[in-house]
Scaffold this motif. Structure first.
Motif, PDB file in Angstrom:
ATOM      1  N   UNK A   1     -16.670  12.169  -1.601  1.00 62.11           N
ATOM      2  CA  UNK A   1     -15.792  11.152  -2.187  1.00 62.11           C
ATOM      3  C   UNK A   1     -14.677  10.780  -1.207  1.00 62.11           C
ATOM      4  N   UNK A   2     -14.355   9.486  -1.168  1.00 58.68           N
ATOM      5  CA  UNK A   2     -13.270   8.984  -0.329  1.00 58.68           C
ATOM      6  C   UNK A   2     -12.322   8.158  -1.193  1.00 58.68           C
ATOM      7  N   UNK A   3     -11.024   8.351  -0.992  1.00 57.11           N
ATOM      8  CA  UNK A   3      -9.992   7.575  -1.675  1.00 57.11           C
ATOM      9  C   UNK A   3      -9.452   6.526  -0.714  1.00 57.11           C
ATOM     10  N   UNK A   4      -9.458   5.270  -1.136  1.00 60.72           N
ATOM     11  CA  UNK A   4      -8.966   4.166  -0.316  1.00 60.72           C
ATOM     12  C   UNK A   4      -7.752   3.535  -1.000  1.00 60.72           C
ATOM     13  N   UNK A   5      -6.653   3.389  -0.258  1.00 60.60           N
ATOM     14  CA  UNK A   5      -5.442   2.770  -0.795  1.00 60.60           C
ATOM     15  C   UNK A   5      -5.012   1.662   0.161  1.00 60.60           C
ATOM     16  N   UNK A   6      -5.475   0.421  -0.036  1.00 62.78           N
ATOM     17  CA  UNK A   6      -5.019  -0.675   0.818  1.00 62.78           C
ATOM     18  C   UNK A   6      -3.604  -1.102   0.442  1.00 62.78           C
ATOM     19  N   UNK A   7      -2.809  -1.425   1.441  1.00 56.97           N
ATOM     20  CA  UNK A   7      -1.436  -1.865   1.203  1.00 56.97           C
ATOM     21  C   UNK A   7      -0.650  -1.837   2.496  1.00 56.97           C
ATOM     22  N   UNK A   8       0.459  -2.548   2.509  1.00 58.91           N
ATOM     23  CA  UNK A   8       1.289  -2.593   3.710  1.00 58.91           C
ATOM     24  C   UNK A   8       1.717  -1.190   4.141  1.00 58.91           C
ATOM     25  N   UNK A   9       1.651  -0.878   5.435  1.00 58.30           N
ATOM     26  CA  UNK A   9       2.067   0.446   5.911  1.00 58.30           C
ATOM     27  C   UNK A   9       3.540   0.717   5.610  1.00 58.30           C
ATOM     28  N   UNK A  10       3.836   1.950   5.199  1.00 51.58           N
ATOM     29  CA  UNK A  10       5.210   2.392   4.962  1.00 51.58           C
ATOM     30  C   UNK A  10       5.339   3.842   5.419  1.00 51.58           C
ATOM     31  N   UNK A  11       6.557   4.327   5.362  1.00 50.68           N
ATOM     32  CA  UNK A  11       6.792   5.728   5.701  1.00 50.68           C
ATOM     33  C   UNK A  11       6.000   6.642   4.782  1.00 50.68           C
ATOM     34  N   UNK A  12       5.878   6.254   3.500  1.00 52.64           N
ATOM     35  CA  UNK A  12       5.163   7.152   2.600  1.00 52.64           C
ATOM     36  C   UNK A  12       3.685   7.262   2.956  1.00 52.64           C
ATOM     37  N   UNK A  13       3.130   6.228   3.578  1.00 57.96           N
ATOM     38  CA  UNK A  13       1.752   6.327   4.014  1.00 57.96           C
ATOM     39  C   UNK A  13       1.549   7.498   4.956  1.00 57.96           C
ATOM     40  N   UNK A  14       2.461   7.662   5.908  1.00 54.53           N
ATOM     41  CA  UNK A  14       2.379   8.795   6.833  1.00 54.53           C
ATOM     42  C   UNK A  14       2.533  10.120   6.097  1.00 54.53           C
ATOM     43  N   UNK A  15       3.394  10.138   5.083  1.00 53.83           N
ATOM     44  CA  UNK A  15       3.582  11.356   4.295  1.00 53.83           C
ATOM     45  C   UNK A  15       2.323  11.690   3.507  1.00 53.83           C
ATOM     46  N   UNK A  16       1.653  10.680   2.980  1.00 52.01           N
ATOM     47  CA  UNK A  16       0.409  10.917   2.246  1.00 52.01           C
ATOM     48  C   UNK A  16      -0.677  11.457   3.165  1.00 52.01           C
ATOM     49  N   UNK A  17      -0.757  10.909   4.371  1.00 53.54           N
ATOM     50  CA  UNK A  17      -1.759  11.400   5.324  1.00 53.54           C
ATOM     51  C   UNK A  17      -1.472  12.849   5.707  1.00 53.54           C
ATOM     52  N   UNK A  18      -0.201  13.182   5.892  1.00 52.68           N
ATOM     53  CA  UNK A  18       0.160  14.564   6.208  1.00 52.68           C
ATOM     54  C   UNK A  18      -0.183  15.498   5.052  1.00 52.68           C
ATOM     55  N   UNK A  19       0.079  15.060   3.830  1.00 50.05           N
ATOM     56  CA  UNK A  19      -0.259  15.865   2.651  1.00 50.05           C
ATOM     57  C   UNK A  19      -1.762  16.084   2.567  1.00 50.05           C
ATOM     58  N   UNK A  20      -2.527  15.031   2.791  1.00 48.07           N
ATOM     59  CA  UNK A  20      -3.987  15.163   2.739  1.00 48.07           C
ATOM     60  C   UNK A  20      -4.489  16.154   3.786  1.00 48.07           C
ATOM     61  N   UNK A  21      -3.919  16.109   4.989  1.00 47.99           N
ATOM     62  CA  UNK A  21      -4.319  17.072   6.029  1.00 47.99           C
ATOM     63  C   UNK A  21      -3.972  18.492   5.611  1.00 47.99           C
ATOM     64  N   UNK A  22      -2.782  18.680   5.040  1.00 48.22           N
ATOM     65  CA  UNK A  22      -2.371  20.015   4.602  1.00 48.22           C
ATOM     66  C   UNK A  22      -3.299  20.563   3.525  1.00 48.22           C
ATOM     67  N   UNK A  23      -3.829  19.672   2.707  1.00 41.30           N
ATOM     68  CA  UNK A  23      -4.725  20.077   1.623  1.00 41.30           C
ATOM     69  C   UNK A  23      -6.183  20.181   2.082  1.00 41.30           C
ATOM     70  N   UNK A  24      -6.431  19.860   3.329  1.00 41.16           N
ATOM     71  CA  UNK A  24      -7.783  19.949   3.858  1.00 41.16           C
ATOM     72  C   UNK A  24      -8.676  18.777   3.507  1.00 41.16           C
ATOM     73  N   UNK A  25      -8.068  17.633   3.115  1.00 45.74           N
ATOM     74  CA  UNK A  25      -8.865  16.456   2.761  1.00 45.74           C
ATOM     75  C   UNK A  25      -8.413  15.236   3.570  1.00 45.74           C
ATOM     76  N   UNK A  26      -7.956  15.480   4.787  1.00 45.56           N
ATOM     77  CA  UNK A  26      -7.515  14.372   5.621  1.00 45.56           C
ATOM     78  C   UNK A  26      -8.604  13.352   5.863  1.00 45.56           C
ATOM     79  N   UNK A  27      -9.859  13.829   5.891  1.00 46.72           N
ATOM     80  CA  UNK A  27     -10.977  12.912   6.123  1.00 46.72           C
ATOM     81  C   UNK A  27     -11.387  12.153   4.876  1.00 46.72           C
TER      82      UNK A  27
END
Length: 374
Positions: free
Chosen positions: A238-264
């Motif tokens: 499964x892949x989650x896609x969130x289209x939208x203008x880039x923001x600081x929170x986008x980077x935070x979400x990517x970091x959270x996903x990596x920490x949880x082992x689901x960055x991919x």
């Protein structure tokens, strides 16, 4: 003494100086409401007050030649837009003989001869100032309170928003009207081909979860990413896609996903064009909307109109929009979000039932109705 005769609306002014491309809901509100008003009242003269950028953004609309796009060099100057909206736009409206000036995004001129109507979609900027920044929230608190108190009418989009407006702003309850939006962006005939879309956005070959949302804190995306980690245990592709203008929170979400082992498993492709967005809706297994505060929630109806099963939070205005056509969860509970996703992914009958109910639900919300009530 006899009462004054009712004034017939012949010339409508629309204050849209905020407008710029890729704004999301407010941009859709202007692009869809204006042609619906023209269809309802073809005799109506409409002047739309915009910056030069806003004029360029609307110039290609099929109805653009049926309105007057009005700008002024001082309206678009950097850091001066708010001041121009408070002063110059009112004078321009008076000079052009506008009967009613509808300011569609929070702020309005302090003085004009026209009757004034303001759309206040929500007070998220006031209750969660980090979404716009403390300085902007403070400025808007002063400006919006003043212009809302002076307005002849205030339009908002949901009962939930109306309750908060009455709690937070100095307006009379009898002057605040709830007028729901239509179904968001119209369905485009242009749809990106699935294989190409998956390759370009790195979506793999598995099932797709879609969230169309600004990358902002009140949209409550971290619990969704945490829920995604649980879903991947039983649905590893499964892949989650969130289209939208880039923001600081986008980077935070990517970091959270990596920490949880689901960055991919998380894709933030930025703003996508209408063909790619239609393509994402077409291949999505479900649409997940975890927002904890909404003035309305047009993406819910967009997904329903396209036959995508909707899962959403039980907070704010969201249930007013989704009704009985969605599967609900608590927005602060990642486990509930994961359970809702797993139910739909594992039960084709439920998914089909939600899609059918959604198709019926979205038909209740039309831009024609919004225009009539406006």
């Amino acid at each position: 003494m006899s009462p004054a005769p009712a004034r017939t609306l012949k010339h409508l002014g629309v204050n849209a100086v905020f407008l710029q491309p890729r704004m999301g809901g407010l941009e859709t509100y202007v692009r869809e409401l204006l042609p619906a008003l023209l269809e309802l009242r073809p005799d109506l003269r409409i002047s739309v007050f915009v910056t030069d950028g806003g004029r360029k953004a609307l110039a290609d609309e099929p109805w653009a030649t049926s309105v007057e796009l009005v700008t002024h060099p001082l309206v678009g100057i950097r850091y001066g837009k708010a001041a121009a909206e408070l002063t110059l736009v009112g004078r321009l409206a008076t000079r052009r003989g506008v009967d009613v000036l509808h300011s569609v995004a929070l702020t309005a001129p302090l003085r004009t001869r026209a009757a004034t109507v303001i759309t206040i979609a929500d007070v998220t900027w006031l209750r969660e100032p980090e979404t716009v920044g403390a300085a902007t929230s403070l400025l808007w608190r002063l400006i919006v309170s003043t212009v809302a108190r002076r307005a002849d009418r205030v339009i908002t989009l949901s009962q939930a928003a109306r309750r908060e407006i009455l709690e937070d702003l100095p307006v009379d309850a009898e002057n605040v009207d709830v007028i729901p939006c239509g179904t968001g962006n119209r369905i485009s005939p242009h749809v990106s081909e699935e294989q190409d879309l998956r390759a370009r956005l790195g979506l793999g070959t598995g099932r797709l979860l879609l969230t169309v949302s600004a990358l902002s804190r009140h949209k409550n995306l971290p619990p969704l990413v945490r829920g995604l980690a649980s879903v991947r245990e039983t649905h590893p592709d499964v892949v989650l896609v969130i289209p939208g203008n880039p923001t600081k929170q986008g980077s935070e979400l990517e970091a959270l996903a990596r920490d949880l082992g689901v960055g991919d498993a998380l894709r933030l492709p930025g703003w996508v064009d209408e063909a790619d967005l239609e393509g994402l809706y077409a291949i999505a297994s479900c649409f997940v909307f975890p927002s904890r505060r909404e003035g309305f929630g047009m993406p819910i109806l967009e997904a329903m109109a396209r036959g995508v099963p909707v899962l959403c939070s039980d907070a704010s205005a969201v249930p007013e929009v989704a009704g009985d056509a969605a599967l609900y969860f608590s927005p602060e509970r990642p486990d509930e979000i994961a359970q809702a996703i797993e139910r739909v992914l594992g039960d084709p009958k439920l998914a089909a039932e939600l899609a059918e109910r959604g198709q019926q639900r979205q038909r209740m919300f039309t831009w024609s109705r919004a225009a009539e009530e406006t």
